[in-house]
Enzyme design. Sequence first.
Site, PDB file in Angstrom:
ATOM      1  CD  GLU A 127     -79.734  11.065 -10.210  1.00 21.83           C
ATOM      2  OE1 GLU A 127     -80.422  11.790  -9.478  1.00 21.83           O
ATOM      3  OE2 GLU A 127     -78.474  11.058 -10.175  1.00 21.83           O
ATOM      4  CE  LYS A 203     -80.906  12.671  -5.930  1.00 23.10           C
ATOM      5  NZ  LYS A 203     -80.290  13.239  -7.148  1.00 23.10           N
ATOM      6  CB  CYS A 240     -78.143  10.111  -7.137  1.00 21.68           C
ATOM      7  SG  CYS A 240     -76.602  10.950  -7.644  1.00 21.68           S
TER       8      CYS A 240
END
Length: 392
Positions: A127, A203, A240
């Site tokens: 990330e 994300k 994530c």
Amino acid sequence: MNADSQSMAAPKREIEGLEKIFDQLSTEDRDDVFRILYGKQLERVQYDGILETDAAAKGIELKGYRIPAAPEQMRAPRLVKVAAIQNAIVLPTTAPIKDQRDAIHKRVGELLDIAGRAGANVVGLQEAWHMPFAFCTRERLPWTEMAEAVDGPTTKFLIPYAQKYNMVIVNPILERDEAKDDVIWNTAVIISNTGRIIGRSRKNHIPRVGDFNESTYYMESTLGHPVFETAFGRIGVNICYGRHHPQNWMMYALNGAEIIFNPSATIGGLSEPLWGIEARNAAIANHVFTVGINRVGTEVFPNEFSSGNGKPAHKDFGHFFGSSYVAAPDGARTPALSRTSDGVLVTEVDLNLNRQVKDHWGFRMTQRLDMYAKSITAAADPDYRPHIIREN
């Protein structure tokens, strides 16, 4: 992290990883430990001496494994070499921004060369790999200067590697959407083995826990769960914090993903007990391969920040524990990369295993999407009340 970065603080000594502890066991005990914890012992890939030597000389841990499928009469094996790359930042966070980025580029170039020479077909980076994980300082400058367009300097840096080694690259960056009012996103750019940009994923779930209060920088994605058709299979990117949400993995799988990458930045004191479970469970539940990638090192920042939990202010988040691994739909997983070192994990997988496990366990057949769709729709209503039956 180099000596200059470490001189800003004195992080505690970190163990290298569970595998180093397993190595101290007898062969019989070690076999049982791997069978119970990792599903089975996977075949280790041995690389030529020159590649091994070059990796070691650069301080790069290189590991390789194979996850086979049963031979079939009507389908040839679909062999893909999937690579996970984990790395520490290079320069202190007080260095000029461009110098920090360029130093990380150079280092990751060395890691990509090792992955390419090892035959990797699809490579995933961690990330926001091109910068320190500065979001939780909640400072805008200088960190937002590291935000880039999808076709910005970091993607341009990677394209020659994709072309040189004929490999797809999952490139997670801090994106600045210059076409839409300079909004910032946490994004993964998918670069084809031809060097073209296939698309981007963002994300979906933004953490609001402790230091990881990233909503001050970017919002949740509005792109949904895109899956990218590549020369080496269909891939999704669950960035994530999304790994904590089972529905997130499920939607990438429902959209046809065969391999789901989870580029992350997570620390030992927060989520390490969860790390080896979530991506592996997602592989099992969704009949896909998953790739968990986490950065390494302790990143120290010039200004103190607080977690809002009553504890003293501090200049680092804690230790990013690496431990990148690949999990298979049958529950097997590779040993992890180190908790402390830059590394390249290359795993040859047979994508035929996805359908074989799907046929064997039938989770898709029994998952009752229609029932859950109705229940989740109802639960999303602000006036929803849980269905609880009590004794009269």
